[in-house]
Design an enzyme around this catalytic site. Structure first.
Site, PDB file in Angstrom:
ATOM      1  CD  GLU A 445      -2.841   1.394   2.286  1.00 39.72           C
ATOM      2  OE1 GLU A 445      -2.892   0.523   3.158  1.00 39.72           O
ATOM      3  OE2 GLU A 445      -3.627   2.364   2.225  1.00 39.72           O
ATOM      4  CG  ASN A 503      -4.870   4.936   0.575  1.00 44.18           C
ATOM      5  OD1 ASN A 503      -5.738   4.208   1.033  1.00 44.18           O
ATOM      6  ND2 ASN A 503      -3.583   4.812   0.910  1.00 44.18           N
ATOM      7  CD  GLU A 535      -6.027   0.430   0.250  1.00 41.55           C
ATOM      8  OE1 GLU A 535      -6.202   1.254   1.178  1.00 41.55           O
ATOM      9  OE2 GLU A 535      -5.190  -0.489   0.292  1.00 41.55           O
ATOM     10  CG  ASP A 566      -8.718   2.140   2.981  1.00 45.99           C
ATOM     11  OD1 ASP A 566      -8.514   1.246   3.823  1.00 45.99           O
ATOM     12  OD2 ASP A 566      -7.900   3.045   2.715  1.00 45.99           O
ATOM     13  CD  GLU A 621      -7.340  -0.602   6.818  1.00 41.85           C
ATOM     14  OE1 GLU A 621      -7.922  -0.043   7.769  1.00 41.85           O
ATOM     15  OE2 GLU A 621      -7.204  -0.080   5.718  1.00 41.85           O
TER      16      GLU A 621
HETATM   17  P1  C2E Z   1      -5.308   4.047   5.259  1.00 40.06           P
HETATM   18  O1  C2E Z   1      -5.497   4.019   3.799  1.00 40.06           O
HETATM   19  O2  C2E Z   1      -6.251   3.285   6.072  1.00 40.06           O
HETATM   20  O3  C2E Z   1      -3.820   3.662   5.529  1.00 40.06           O
HETATM   21  C1  C2E Z   1      -3.411   2.962   6.587  1.00 40.06           C
HETATM   22  C2  C2E Z   1      -3.030   3.852   7.677  1.00 40.06           C
HETATM   23  O4  C2E Z   1      -2.957   3.092   8.836  1.00 40.06           O
HETATM   24  C3  C2E Z   1      -1.653   4.460   7.488  1.00 40.06           C
HETATM   25  O5  C2E Z   1      -1.601   5.675   8.148  1.00 40.06           O
HETATM   26  C4  C2E Z   1      -0.774   3.502   8.216  1.00 40.06           C
HETATM   27  O6  C2E Z   1       0.452   4.021   8.639  1.00 40.06           O
HETATM   28  C5  C2E Z   1      -1.650   3.138   9.380  1.00 40.06           C
HETATM   29  N1  C2E Z   1      -1.349   1.796   9.893  1.00 40.06           N
HETATM   30  C6  C2E Z   1      -0.944   0.707   9.225  1.00 40.06           C
HETATM   31  N2  C2E Z   1      -0.802  -0.329  10.064  1.00 40.06           N
HETATM   32  C7  C2E Z   1      -1.151   0.105  11.285  1.00 40.06           C
HETATM   33  C8  C2E Z   1      -1.221  -0.525  12.575  1.00 40.06           C
HETATM   34  O7  C2E Z   1      -0.924  -1.669  12.772  1.00 40.06           O
HETATM   35  N3  C2E Z   1      -1.645   0.244  13.620  1.00 40.06           N
HETATM   36  C9  C2E Z   1      -1.964   1.549  13.433  1.00 40.06           C
HETATM   37  N4  C2E Z   1      -2.385   2.260  14.496  1.00 40.06           N
HETATM   38  N5  C2E Z   1      -1.936   2.192  12.231  1.00 40.06           N
HETATM   39  C10 C2E Z   1      -1.513   1.435  11.173  1.00 40.06           C
HETATM   40  P2  C2E Z   1      -1.093   6.921   7.492  1.00 40.06           P
HETATM   41  O8  C2E Z   1       0.071   6.682   6.631  1.00 40.06           O
HETATM   42  O9  C2E Z   1      -0.976   7.956   8.565  1.00 40.06           O
HETATM   43  O10 C2E Z   1      -2.284   7.308   6.542  1.00 40.06           O
HETATM   44  C11 C2E Z   1      -3.475   7.709   7.045  1.00 40.06           C
HETATM   45  C12 C2E Z   1      -4.516   7.779   5.983  1.00 40.06           C
HETATM   46  O11 C2E Z   1      -4.219   8.813   5.077  1.00 40.06           O
HETATM   47  C13 C2E Z   1      -4.611   6.549   5.123  1.00 40.06           C
HETATM   48  O12 C2E Z   1      -5.373   5.573   5.757  1.00 40.06           O
HETATM   49  C14 C2E Z   1      -5.223   7.033   3.897  1.00 40.06           C
HETATM   50  O13 C2E Z   1      -6.618   7.060   4.030  1.00 40.06           O
HETATM   51  C15 C2E Z   1      -4.710   8.433   3.831  1.00 40.06           C
HETATM   52  N6  C2E Z   1      -3.649   8.538   2.833  1.00 40.06           N
HETATM   53  C16 C2E Z   1      -2.315   8.337   2.973  1.00 40.06           C
HETATM   54  N7  C2E Z   1      -1.699   8.548   1.805  1.00 40.06           N
HETATM   55  C17 C2E Z   1      -2.646   8.878   0.909  1.00 40.06           C
HETATM   56  C18 C2E Z   1      -2.639   9.214  -0.484  1.00 40.06           C
HETATM   57  O14 C2E Z   1      -1.619   9.239  -1.150  1.00 40.06           O
HETATM   58  N8  C2E Z   1      -3.853   9.496  -1.056  1.00 40.06           N
HETATM   59  C19 C2E Z   1      -5.007   9.450  -0.350  1.00 40.06           C
HETATM   60  N9  C2E Z   1      -6.137   9.731  -0.968  1.00 40.06           N
HETATM   61  N10 C2E Z   1      -5.049   9.160   0.942  1.00 40.06           N
HETATM   62  C20 C2E Z   1      -3.883   8.862   1.565  1.00 40.06           C
HETATM   63 MG    MG Z   2      -7.400   1.854   5.799  1.00 39.27          MG
HETATM   64 MG    MG Z   3      -5.723   2.637   2.511  1.00 35.24          MG
END
Ligand code: C2E
Ligand code: MG
Ligand code: MG
Length: 670
Positions: A445, A503, A535, A566, A621
């Site tokens: 991802e 995403n 996603e 997602d 997740e």
């Molecule tokens: P998401 O798509 O649900 O991505 C997973 C998020 O959960 C990521 O946070 C990741 O670091 C975090 N995560 C993964 N495994 C675990 C775990 O075991 N425990 C916990 N507590 N968290 C975990 P991140 O990187 O802070 O991203 C947050 C959200 O921001 C993402 O949720 C996604 O919706 C969005 N995002 C990030 N990059 C992009 C992007 O390029 N485009 C779009 N549209 N949204 C993005």
């Molecule tokens: Mg997610």
């Molecule tokens: Mg995601």
């Protein structure tokens, strides 16, 4: 003919045109009296001297008579002038004044005729000639000077000339030539008098018509002015009020603030920014007509709660403003008011036999404590309501300087984000999604990362939210897609078959030609569509844009791209919608993994059941421990993502996992 200034009378407004002209004629006639008397007195004295030297004995009597009549006429003139000062009296007695004038005039003429009678019997030829010349001159002058009065003037001329001619013929027939000449002269003078009178009458009528025309124009002007004033007021009312609710609008509100609030008054006024919750959903789902009805009903409810000395205005869309008057207990009153407003807004609304519910978020700021400028204090209340919205809606908050700082940071971040996207300053991190049975990395991802030179590391939850709010998400999304497809080609060269999950925001999906853009990026980068997963959150199923999202998802699937839901279970999802959309799988939200020992299990089990029935893939997740991994595996899940399996990293983890848990899975399977 004698010319005159416009007389005093006609300036007065009279209803009867005829009377008005009569009055003007009388005024003109009287105005000529002094000149007439001066000529008459001179002629009288001249004739008297001449005849007296001829020894005519009646002369003193005649002179006395003439002076007496002249004196009376002068008295009449004087009294008439005074009488003219009173319009009503002047109007009422005009006939009497004309009669007095006529009597004086004709008496003078008769006295002259008497002189002719005496002269032609007793005086010398020289005296006779002189008298004839005087009489002719008086008659000639009378054609102009007596022109205002039709009959009085003509009778005067007749007495002077006709009577004289007859008397001369009667007492001295040898002078019949004078008589004939007198008759001819009489006819000429009568005609001349008639013409002068007509010209005078005509000019007076014209004058009167002009005046009436001007009066009419003035009345018309006055009417026009009144209408323009009424129109201006109506326009002002429209400009200051909202057409839908009838409440004051922005202009009306600022106008009220201008007139009511004083920055130098230490007492405070509360500014309550009222923002409806869930209104957009109603508007999108049930149409604008119902939306308008909701706004009208809510406006009515608010106005019932609004105190007499406060103002309630519609600020725009589903935003209202209530501003109280300045008072000592303003804060206590405002807080009670906020509660009352929330209560009244949340009471169910019955529209078209349906019961609808909206909520209310309230942001409060105080004037002049928080800001002395009206726009600024409204802005402060607006910032506060935005904070309420971020913090879960449906309650009220009082302004705090931190909100302005937050807003400023958001503003700065927004601008910096645009630059970062343009200058390739964002980076990408990859988090593996692992098949826990085989240990293979199925998917990576892609997660955006932003390290700003001065602001430091910015969390995706902050900048992605900001990008979505400001539509910068479109540019950001394009960049992520393009960049990750290029990068992925590097680590897919070994033919590992690892997929790429990217995403995608609902805003991207709704943007024009999204599927075409994805297709062209895939084409440009040479990345295989079958290896791409997009996603999208459950916002995909929003009623307002259902047709558009369904079409885009179908187009994407037609390209060969997979689509996953997602954070499944965290938002609004309807089973029927899930069935309608040709999605590939779901990613169960990490909040359920965190609650595996509580109701999380039930939800994951249900989601699994639905997915199996609908033939959807499932990824869970947020797996942070081996314990969670094993529990999930026992629920039938094999694809997992989480810190336990791999943190997001700039170096993609493409190697197969071979840790202890795999053997434990085998054990537990046995
Ligand atoms: P998401 O798509 O649900 O991505 C997973 C998020 O959960 C990521 O946070 C990741 O670091 C975090 N995560 C993964 N495994 C675990 C775990 O075991 N425990 C916990 N507590 N968290 C975990 P991140 O990187 O802070 O991203 C947050 C959200 O921001 C993402 O949720 C996604 O919706 C969005 N995002 C990030 N990059 C992009 C992007 O390029 N485009 C779009 N549209 N949204 C993005
Ligand atoms: Mg997610
Ligand atoms: Mg995601």
């Amino acid at each position: 003919m004698v010319t005159h200034k416009t007389p005093a009378f006609p300036n007065r407004r009279a209803t009867d045109q005829h009377t008005l002209i009569e009055m003007q004629l009388a005024v003109l006639a009287y105005q000529n009296i002094p000149a007439m008397l001066a000529v008459n007195v001179a002629a009288t004295l001249g004739a008297a001297l001449l005849l007296h030297s001829d020894g005519v004995s009646y002369i003193p009597v005649w002179l006395g008579l003439m002076f007496a009549v002249s004196g009376l006429r002068l008295l009449c003139w004087f009294l008439f002038r005074r009488s003219c000062a009173n319009v009503n009296r002047g109007q009422a007695s005009v006939g009497m004044w004309v009669l007095l004038y006529t009597l004086g005039l004709h008496a003078a003429a008769l006295i002259w005729v008497a002189l002719v009678f005496v002269t032609f019997q007793l005086a010398t030829s020289e005296a006779k000639f002189t008298v004839i010349v005087i009489i002719s001159a008086l008659a000639g002058g009378a054609t102009g000077i007596t022109a205002p009065l039709k009959y009085a003037g003509r009778i005067y001329i007749t007495i002077l000339l006709l009577f004289t001619s007859v008397i001369i013929y009667w007492v001295a027939s040898e002078h019949w030539v004078f008589s004939v000449l007198g008759l001819v002269f009489w006819v000429a003078m009568i005609i001349s008098h008639r013409n002068n009178h007509r010209v005078l009458l005509k000019s007076l009528r014209l004058q009167l018509e002009n005046k009436q025309l001007i009066d009419n124009l003035q009345t018309l002007n006055l009417g026009l002015e009144q209408r323009v004033q009424q129109r201006t007021e109506a326009l002002k009312r429209i400009a200051h009020h909202d057409a839908l609710t009838g409440l004051p609008n922005r202009l009306g509100l600022l106008d009220w603030m201008e007139k009511t609030l004083r920055a130098d008054n230490p007492q405070e006024a509360a500014v309550l920014f009222l923002d409806l919750d869930r209104f957009k959903q109603i508007n999108d789902a049930l149409g604008h007509e119902v939306g308008d009805q909701v706004l009208r009903m809510i406006a009515f409810r608010f106005s019932e709660v609004c105190p007499q000395d406060a103002i309630l205005a519609r600020w725009g869309g589903d935003e209202f403003l209530l501003i109280t008057a300045q008072s000592d207990d303003c804060r206590a009153r405002a807080e009670a008011l906020a509660l009352q407003l929330i209560e009244t807004a949340t009471a169910p609304l019955s529209i078209r036999d349906e019961s609808l519910g909206v909520g209310l978020s309230v942001g409060m700021a105080y004037f002049p404590t928080d800001a002395i400028h009206f726009q600024d204090v409204i802005h402060a209340a607006d910032l506060t309501v935005a904070e309420v919205k971020r913090g879960g809606r449906g309650h009220s908050l009082i302004y705090n300087d931190i909100y302005a700082e937050t807003q400023k940071r958001r503003f700065d971040l927004g601008r910096a984000l645009s630059e970062a996207i343009k200058q390739n300053a964002l980076t990408l991190a990859y988090q593996p999604i692992v098949n826990v049975v085989t240990g293979e990395v199925e998917t990576l991802e892609v997660l955006s990362r932003w390290h700003h030179a001065t602001l430091g590391v910015i969390n995706p939850s902050e900048f992605i939210y900001l990008a979505e709010e400001t539509d910068r998400i479109i540019a950001l999304g394009d960049w992520v897609l393009h960049q990750s497809c290029i990068k992925a080609r590097e680590w897919r060269v070994d033919g590992s078959g690892i997929k790429l999950a990217i995403n995608v925001s609902i805003k991207q999906l709704l943007a024009q030609h999204f599927a075409e853009r994805v297709s062209s990026i895939l084409h440009d980068t040479g990345f295989p569509p079958a290896a791409l997963i997009l996603e999208v959150t459950e916002s995909l199923f929003g009623e307002a844009h259902l047709d558009a999202t369904l079409k885009t998802v179908k187009d994407l699937r037609a390209l060969g791209v997979e689509v996953y839901i997602d954070d499944f279970g965290s938002g609004y999802s309807s089973l029927s919608r899930l069935h309608e959309f040709p999605v590939t799988g779901i990613k169960i939200d990490r909040s359920f993994t965190a609650q595996l020992d509580k109701q999380g299990v039930v939800i994951i089990e249900s989601a699994m059941l639905i997915a199996q029935r609908m033939n959807l893939n499932v990824i869970v997740e947020g797996v942070e421990s081996e314990e969670q991994l094993i529990k999930l595996y026992r629920l039938g899940i094999t694809s997992m993502q989480g810190y336990y399996l791999g943190l997001p990293s700039e170096l993609p983890a493409t190697q197969r996992f071979d840790p202890d848990w795999r053997s434990r899975l085998q054990l537990s399977q046995n």
